[in-house]
Design a protein around this motif. Structure first.
Motif, PDB file in Angstrom:
ATOM      1  N   ALA A  52      -4.048   1.775  -8.590  1.00  0.00           N
ATOM      2  CA  ALA A  52      -4.922   0.988  -9.459  1.00  0.00           C
ATOM      3  C   ALA A  52      -6.334   0.866  -8.899  1.00  0.00           C
ATOM      4  O   ALA A  52      -7.310   0.891  -9.655  1.00  0.00           O
ATOM      5  N   ASP A  53      -6.458   0.743  -7.586  1.00  0.00           N
ATOM      6  CA  ASP A  53      -7.763   0.510  -6.983  1.00  0.00           C
ATOM      7  C   ASP A  53      -8.429   1.795  -6.509  1.00  0.00           C
ATOM      8  O   ASP A  53      -9.576   1.781  -6.070  1.00  0.00           O
ATOM      9  N   TRP A  54      -7.727   2.930  -6.624  1.00  0.00           N
ATOM     10  CA  TRP A  54      -8.228   4.191  -6.063  1.00  0.00           C
ATOM     11  C   TRP A  54      -8.645   5.102  -7.212  1.00  0.00           C
ATOM     12  O   TRP A  54      -7.862   5.920  -7.701  1.00  0.00           O
ATOM     13  N   THR A  55      -9.886   4.953  -7.624  1.00  0.00           N
ATOM     14  CA  THR A  55     -10.353   5.592  -8.859  1.00  0.00           C
ATOM     15  C   THR A  55     -11.386   6.687  -8.623  1.00  0.00           C
ATOM     16  O   THR A  55     -12.053   7.115  -9.563  1.00  0.00           O
ATOM     17  N   ALA A  56     -11.555   7.134  -7.408  1.00  0.00           N
ATOM     18  CA  ALA A  56     -12.548   8.173  -7.113  1.00  0.00           C
ATOM     19  C   ALA A  56     -12.005   9.088  -6.025  1.00  0.00           C
ATOM     20  O   ALA A  56     -11.028   8.767  -5.334  1.00  0.00           O
ATOM     21  N   VAL A  57     -12.647  10.243  -5.889  1.00  0.00           N
ATOM     22  CA  VAL A  57     -12.282  11.228  -4.871  1.00  0.00           C
ATOM     23  C   VAL A  57     -13.529  11.541  -4.043  1.00  0.00           C
ATOM     24  O   VAL A  57     -14.604  11.780  -4.606  1.00  0.00           O
ATOM     25  N   ARG A  58     -13.390  11.508  -2.729  1.00  0.00           N
ATOM     26  CA  ARG A  58     -14.510  11.801  -1.842  1.00  0.00           C
ATOM     27  C   ARG A  58     -14.311  13.170  -1.195  1.00  0.00           C
ATOM     28  O   ARG A  58     -13.200  13.524  -0.790  1.00  0.00           O
TER      29      ARG A  58
END
Length: 820
Positions: free
Chosen positions: A254-260
């Motif tokens: 739920a809180d992990w909405t991006a990729v680095r």
């Protein structure tokens, strides 16, 4: 032209042979500078400049999930599969996860890192084998029991056996056949140089973490951008996939909405770039100081040879001819110094490899290759120009009438030439101040780190890493009984005062973060620090001499079904800040780990029965973090560390400890990852190797700079005294005391040093900010360091000035005047 050149070379060699002191000093000075520069440049070339052994490395990236708060974690294997299926901006994605397995061999059972890799892992990296082949698509899909060895494992465990292909390895995960060996400079991920690779499908049926969407540890995700796709486009596409994952699996994402994206090169090199750039600047200063020093020596020698050069000019030698001759002598000196410097560079690199093999990535592949040799030649040529042209041009314009009258050393030195030499000495001192200040800051920083109290007493401690067969982990009661048996056997040894168990020893860097729930307190994922779950046996704090601040330690009664836990002071500060409460008796809830993995463990209630002192678990430079201790029987790990306090020297006790553990269970490996022995002593400097290397190298450069600056002052004053012998004789004949002569000469040296020191301090204040990232507990403009360096340079300058001053005071007036 060739005949003239050979004649110049022969004359230069004869001339230098007549001045062995000058030639030796100049060659050794240049060898020191060129050798250190060649060695450091070799390391920079091998670590930073040489391309990674991967095709089109600029398109390779490591990927991870990013939270709204900026946190970073690797994705779980199910999430990786979703990424792989949905990504359109990447040629492919590869997954690799390392873990310890047991390797049976002639020397007994040893631990080795086994990296399980997804299909196309080696294709994504663009890697080719040194020997044999890589995995075929059929082997990757079917999970064939095949293995590819790293070069380090092939050399370290199998002695570089040329017939290794086709041999079988008896691993705890089954028997695997060796099909290939990787090149020397490939060891990715950087868990260990000694590792082997197997297809992930080999363990997919038995490895539970591959089905857990909540498991995120011990893995890397590597992706290669498609041609024509920018990093911004790839990031936008992967962010869209991450948002869909968060919506589909809110309990995990739920809180992990991006990729680095991280460049793979940066991930492999880590902090090596700023560290090496500091050293490059330092050795460049050493080279500059050496050039100035040799120029000063050459200029002084040209002054002594004034009469000779005047005669050559009077006999018809043009200015160009004189310059060429002096320049040829400088080239001969530079070539001698360069040749000796390259030899010294080979020795320095070999010493670095032995002293710091784990400090810098790719250090084992560093060597003096063709590019580095070209650098050494270029440095030699530049040095020849720097040390030869200035004095050559000065010496090529003699005043013939005055020079021909100079029949002795008493005729004096021209004021312009003396000013030039003074400027060179001032430059030397200023550059030396910069280097010595930098070294002083690093030394003070390391001193501060060594003064940090680790939170326990390392004296008399020995440890043994207990790694039973993985099948034992399925039987926690049997595993706990084995740990207890090993502990009891060690405690019964002569000289042992205490023995205990822990899942991670202090300063080892290992740890397990565990979510903590405290009644009446809402969790704050942004501000709450991680809490590290430690499992220990009764007597652990007594063995380690970790103070108990309140309450009690664990007892044998706590090994049952109780809820007793201990917390450290950092935990109290983090979760009960500023409250006048007694943490004893308070409740909290942890999450039990299964085989060291917290994501599928049940809740584990706890009651605080004691508060213990803080331990710097992740290194002396890292502040103590919150820790919760539970009895090891409540959360039985698949591996433990035995800690033993002995009255005998721990280093001599290790062999006895190893034999005792082998007698308890011969299946426990005596050697662990990287071939290191399982039995070791506790080293409180663990993690300081990089800082120690920087301090040692910069300190060596600073010492060389200090020595060269002292030689510069001494040489200038000694030459001046020699030229002023008649003047000093007259002064003494007219009644001047020897103390007056000493004061005058020393005063000349101190004035030069004062100007150089003042200039160096100003430069150092500007450039030491580059060291800020390498310092601990010391500011880049630390006044204590600067004052100490000024005092040290003043003392060195005083000594260097006093020696020629004392010789000046011993001049016999009658001898000096009669000589004239």
């Amino acid at each position: 032209m060739m005949d003239t050149l050979l004649a110049d070379l022969r004359y230069a060699v004869r001339t230098l042979r007549k001045s062995p002191g000058f030639a030796t000093a100049a060659i050794l000075t240049l060898a020191l500078a060129i050798g250190s520069n060649t060695a450091i440049f070799s390391v920079v070339n091998g670590v930073l400049l040489r391309p990674l052994p991967f095709a089109e490395q600029d398109r390779l990236f490591m990927l991870g999930e990013q939270s709204r708060q900026g946190g970073f974690r690797p994705p779980s294997y199910p999430t990786f599969l979703d990424w792989q299926a949905q990504s359109s901006a990447l040629v492919d994605l590869a997954y690799v996860r390392g873990g310890g397995q047991r390797l049976a061999g002639p020397e007994g059972v040893q631990s080795v890192i086994v990296s399980v890799v997804s299909p196309a892992f080696f294709a994504t990296l663009g890697e080719r084998p040194l020997m044999g082949r890589l995995f075929t698509p059929d082997e990757e899909r079917a999970g064939a029991h095949v293995a590819v060895l790293s070069y380090g494992l092939w050399q370290g465990r199998f002695g570089g056996d040329p017939h290794i292909l086709g041999k079988t390895l008896s691993l705890s995960g089954g028997v695997s056949t060796v099909v290939g060996v990787l090149p020397h400079d490939v060891a990715y991920p950087q868990w260990a140089d000694e590792q082997l690779y197997t297809p992930i499908a080999t363990v997919a049926a038995v490895d539970r973490v591959l089905t857990q969407r909540g498991f995120h540890a011990d893995c890397r995700i590597i992706g290669r951008l498609k041609p024509g796709v920018t990093l911004e486009q790839a990031t936008a596409g992967m962010n869209g996939i991450a948002r869909r994952e968060a919506a589909a699996y809110p309990e995990f994402n739920a809180d992990w909405t991006a990729v680095r994206f991280f460049p793979l090169r940066d991930e492999i090199l880590g902090d090596a770039r700023p560290q090496l750039l500091v050293l490059v600047r330092a050795v460049a200063l050493v080279l500059m100081i050496a050039c100035v020093n040799v120029a000063n020596l050459t200029l002084a020698r040209a002054g002594v040879r004034g009469r000779e050069l005047a005669i050559r000019s009077a006999l018809g030698a043009g200015r160009g001819r004189v310059v060429r001759q002096l320049f040829t002598e400088s080239v001969v000196l530079a070539l001698g110094g360069g040749a000796l410097g390259v030899v010294a560079a080979y020795g320095a690199i070999a010493l670095l490899k032995r002293a710091a093999p784990s400090v810098l990535p790719r250090l084992t592949t560093v060597q003096v290759d063709g590019g580095v040799l070209l650098f050494a030649v270029a440095a030699t040529v530049v040095t020849a120009v720097a040390t030869g042209l200035i004095p050559a041009f000065r010496a090529a314009r003699p005043e013939l009438t005055t020079s021909l009258k100079e029949g002795s050393a008493g005729a004096g030195m021209g004021p312009r030439r003396l000013r030039l030499r003074a400027v060179l000495v001032i430059s030397e001192i200023a550059l030396a101040v910069v280097l010595v200040v930098g070294a002083g800051l690093l030394i003070r920083s390391l001193w501060q780190l060594r003064a940090v109290n680790p939170g326990f007493d390392p004296r008399g401690l020995a440890t043994f890493y207990i790694s039973p067969p993985p099948t034992r982990a399925q039987e926690p009661a049997r595993l706990a009984a084995l740990y207890t048996q090993v502990q009891d056997a060690a405690a019964a040894l002569p000289g042992v005062t205490n023995a205990a168990l822990t899942n991670f020893t202090p300063l080892s860097g290992g740890g397990l973060p565990s979510p903590v729930e405290i009644p009446g307190r809402a969790p704050d994922p942004v501000r709450d620090p991680p809490v590290w779950l430690m499992t220990v046996s009764p007597g652990y704090f007594r063995t380690m001499r970790i103070p108990v601040r309140a309450g009690r330690e664990f007892t044998a009664a706590d090994l049952g079904a109780g809820t007793a836990v201990l917390v450290n002071e950092a935990f109290v500060r983090a979760f009960w800040p500023g409250q006048e409460i007694d943490p004893l008796g308070h409740s909290l809830t942890l999450h039990k780990a299964v085989q060291g993995r917290p994501d599928f463990g049940e809740a584990m209630p706890g009651t605080v029965v004691g508060v213990v002192g803080d331990v710097h678990h992740f290194g002396l430079a890292t502040p103590a973090e919150p820790q919760v201790y539970v009895p090891f029987t409540r959360n039985v790990w698949g591996h433990m560390s035995l800690v033993v306090r002995t009255a005998v020297t721990p280093a001599t006790f290790l062999a006895t400890l190893s034999r005792t553990v082998r007698q308890v269970d011969p299946d426990i490996p005596m050697r662990i990852v990287g071939g290191r022995p399982a039995a070791t002593t506790v080293d409180v400097t663990a993690g300081l190797e990089s800082r120690q290397l920087d301090t040692w190298l910069l300190g060596s450069f600073a010492a060389a700079a200090l020595l060269l600056a002292a030689i510069g002052i001494y040489g200038l004053l000694a030459y001046s005294v020699g030229q002023r012998r008649r003047e000093l004789g007259i002064r003494l004949a007219l009644g001047a005391s020897r103390g007056d002569v000493v004061s005058q000469v020393v005063g000349d040296g101190i004035r030069l040093a004062g100007v150089g020191i003042a200039l160096g301090v100003l430069i150092a204040l500007a450039v030491t900010r580059l060291l800020a990232a390498l310092l601990y507990g010391v500011g880049a403009s630390d006044p204590t360091t600067f004052v100490g360096v000024v005092a040290l340079l003043a003392l060195v300058s005083l000594v260097a000035s006093y020696l020629p001053a004392r010789r000046a005071a011993r001049v016999d007036p009658m001898v000096a005047l009669r000589y004239e």
